[in-house]
Design a protein around this motif. Structure first.
Motif, mmCIF file in Angstrom:
data_model
loop_
_atom_site.group_PDB
_atom_site.id
_atom_site.type_symbol
_atom_site.label_atom_id
_atom_site.label_comp_id
_atom_site.label_asym_id
_atom_site.label_seq_id
_atom_site.Cartn_x
_atom_site.Cartn_y
_atom_site.Cartn_z
ATOM 1 N N VAL A 1 0.879 -1.156 0.000
ATOM 2 C CA VAL A 1 0.000 0.000 0.000
ATOM 3 C C VAL A 1 0.921 1.211 0.000
ATOM 4 C CG1 VAL A 1 -1.820 1.253 1.204
ATOM 5 C CG2 VAL A 1 -1.764 -1.250 1.291
ATOM 6 N N LYS A 2 1.012 1.869 -1.155
ATOM 7 C CA LYS A 2 2.019 2.907 -1.407
ATOM 8 C C LYS A 2 3.389 2.279 -1.160
ATOM 9 C CE LYS A 2 -0.857 6.912 -0.877
ATOM 10 N NZ LYS A 2 -0.918 8.277 -0.443
ATOM 11 N N SER A 3 4.187 2.808 -0.247
ATOM 12 C CA SER A 3 5.519 2.237 -0.008
ATOM 13 C C SER A 3 5.526 1.286 1.187
ATOM 14 C CB SER A 3 6.524 3.364 0.230
ATOM 15 O OG SER A 3 6.171 4.082 1.396
ATOM 16 N N PHE A 4 4.371 1.038 1.784
ATOM 17 C CA PHE A 4 4.275 0.178 2.957
ATOM 18 C C PHE A 4 3.879 -1.235 2.527
ATOM 19 C CE2 PHE A 4 1.895 -1.658 6.512
ATOM 20 C CZ PHE A 4 2.856 -1.547 7.504
ATOM 21 N N VAL A 5 4.660 -2.216 2.908
ATOM 22 C CA VAL A 5 4.367 -3.608 2.563
ATOM 23 C C VAL A 5 3.823 -4.315 3.802
ATOM 24 C CG1 VAL A 5 5.311 -5.788 1.721
ATOM 25 C CG2 VAL A 5 6.189 -3.622 0.834
ATOM 26 N N LEU A 6 2.645 -4.924 3.668
ATOM 27 C CA LEU A 6 2.036 -5.636 4.786
ATOM 28 C C LEU A 6 2.764 -6.946 5.043
ATOM 29 C CD1 LEU A 6 -1.753 -5.231 3.929
ATOM 30 C CD2 LEU A 6 -0.447 -3.971 5.625
ATOM 31 N N GLU A 7 2.992 -7.255 6.319
ATOM 32 C CA GLU A 7 3.617 -8.524 6.683
ATOM 33 C C GLU A 7 2.656 -9.673 6.431
ATOM 34 O OE1 GLU A 7 5.380 -8.698 10.579
ATOM 35 O OE2 GLU A 7 5.849 -6.564 10.480
ATOM 36 N N ASN A 8 1.391 -9.459 6.718
ATOM 37 C CA ASN A 8 0.356 -10.481 6.539
ATOM 38 C C ASN A 8 -0.782 -9.899 5.714
ATOM 39 O OD1 ASN A 8 1.535 -12.469 8.362
ATOM 40 N ND2 ASN A 8 1.014 -11.014 9.957
ATOM 41 N N ASN A 9 -1.368 -10.709 4.873
ATOM 42 C CA ASN A 9 -2.500 -10.247 4.069
ATOM 43 C C ASN A 9 -3.786 -10.346 4.890
ATOM 44 O OD1 ASN A 9 -0.876 -9.699 1.906
ATOM 45 N ND2 ASN A 9 -1.203 -11.650 0.938
ATOM 46 N N ILE A 10 -3.844 -9.586 5.964
ATOM 47 C CA ILE A 10 -5.005 -9.569 6.850
ATOM 48 C C ILE A 10 -5.586 -8.163 6.814
ATOM 49 C CG2 ILE A 10 -5.805 -9.756 9.231
ATOM 50 C CD1 ILE A 10 -3.480 -11.711 9.687
ATOM 51 N N PHE A 11 -6.890 -8.083 6.535
ATOM 52 C CA PHE A 11 -7.581 -6.804 6.502
ATOM 53 C C PHE A 11 -8.674 -6.818 7.551
ATOM 54 C CE2 PHE A 11 -5.873 -7.389 2.350
ATOM 55 C CZ PHE A 11 -5.514 -6.129 1.935
ATOM 56 N N GLN A 12 -8.716 -5.779 8.331
ATOM 57 C CA GLN A 12 -9.819 -5.610 9.269
ATOM 58 C C GLN A 12 -10.886 -4.836 8.517
ATOM 59 O OE1 GLN A 12 -9.077 -2.666 12.229
ATOM 60 N NE2 GLN A 12 -11.253 -2.271 12.226
ATOM 61 N N GLY A 13 -12.053 -5.397 8.375
ATOM 62 C CA GLY A 13 -13.130 -4.713 7.671
ATOM 63 C C GLY A 13 -13.671 -3.560 8.494
ATOM 64 N N GLY A 14 -14.157 -2.539 7.831
ATOM 65 C CA GLY A 14 -14.797 -1.427 8.523
ATOM 66 C C GLY A 14 -16.101 -1.893 9.139
ATOM 67 N N LEU A 15 -16.186 -1.899 10.457
ATOM 68 C CA LEU A 15 -17.348 -2.450 11.146
ATOM 69 C C LEU A 15 -18.349 -1.381 11.568
ATOM 70 C CD1 LEU A 15 -15.352 -4.956 13.342
ATOM 71 C CD2 LEU A 15 -16.632 -5.459 11.268
ATOM 72 N N GLY A 16 -18.051 -0.125 11.285
ATOM 73 C CA GLY A 16 -19.007 0.928 11.582
ATOM 74 C C GLY A 16 -18.803 1.583 12.931
ATOM 75 N N ALA A 17 -19.775 2.370 13.305
ATOM 76 C CA ALA A 17 -19.694 3.231 14.482
ATOM 77 C C ALA A 17 -19.400 2.459 15.758
ATOM 78 C CB ALA A 17 -20.991 4.015 14.637
ATOM 79 N N GLY A 18 -18.316 2.834 16.407
ATOM 80 C CA GLY A 18 -17.985 2.288 17.713
ATOM 81 C C GLY A 18 -17.193 0.999 17.717
ATOM 82 N N PHE A 19 -17.003 0.358 16.576
ATOM 83 C CA PHE A 19 -16.263 -0.909 16.543
ATOM 84 C C PHE A 19 -14.886 -0.765 15.909
ATOM 85 C CE2 PHE A 19 -20.702 -2.259 16.761
ATOM 86 C CZ PHE A 19 -20.627 -3.074 17.879
ATOM 87 N N SER A 20 -14.829 -0.124 14.764
ATOM 88 C CA SER A 20 -13.553 0.034 14.053
ATOM 89 C C SER A 20 -12.859 1.301 14.532
ATOM 90 C CB SER A 20 -13.772 0.083 12.544
ATOM 91 O OG SER A 20 -14.212 -1.143 12.072
ATOM 92 N N LEU A 21 -12.384 1.229 15.755
ATOM 93 C CA LEU A 21 -11.691 2.376 16.361
ATOM 94 C C LEU A 21 -10.223 2.023 16.580
ATOM 95 C CD1 LEU A 21 -14.428 3.490 18.916
ATOM 96 C CD2 LEU A 21 -13.944 4.449 16.654
ATOM 97 N N ALA A 22 -9.487 2.923 17.200
ATOM 98 C CA ALA A 22 -8.044 2.772 17.387
ATOM 99 C C ALA A 22 -7.622 1.454 18.029
ATOM 100 C CB ALA A 22 -7.501 3.954 18.183
#
Length: 103
Positions: free
Chosen positions: A26-47
């Motif tokens: 992703v741009k110049s950043f290479v992910l160590e693992n092909n794991i994506f956290q899906g956007g879960l909406g209000a109050g779940f997908s936070l820091a």
């Protein structure tokens, strides 16, 4: 952990499957693992969740849905969307930066 194949009669170790996937950049950043956290909406997908996923070498996602209200409540004052997003992304980055991988 194992992954069932289409015929459901044989199992393949997830580590074997992951080894065959190419690294994702992703741009110049290479992910160590092909794991994506899906956007879960209000109050779940936070820091905390996004930072934890990033700590494991995946792509953590902070959802902006309802974020202004959540951060306003946390701050005890009304904030704008830009402040809320900046604040949550900084928290996620701080959480992700505390990890050191031993491999």
């Amino acid at each position: 952990l194992c992954l069932l194949t289409e015929n459901r009669s044989s199992k393949t170790e997830i580590s074997e499957v992951a080894m065959t996937l190419p690294k994702l950049a992703v741009k110049s950043f290479v992910l160590e693992n092909n794991i994506f956290q899906g956007g879960l909406g209000a109050g779940f997908s936070l820091a905390p969740l996004a930072g934890a996923v990033s700590c494991e070498g995946g792509l953590g996602i902070v959802s902006s849905a309802g974020l202004r209200a959540i951060v306003s409540s946390r701050e005890g004052r009304k904030v704008d969307t830009y402040f809320a997003v900046r604040t949550e992304l900084e928290k996620a980055r701080d959480l992700a930066s505390f990890v050191s991988h031993s491999d």
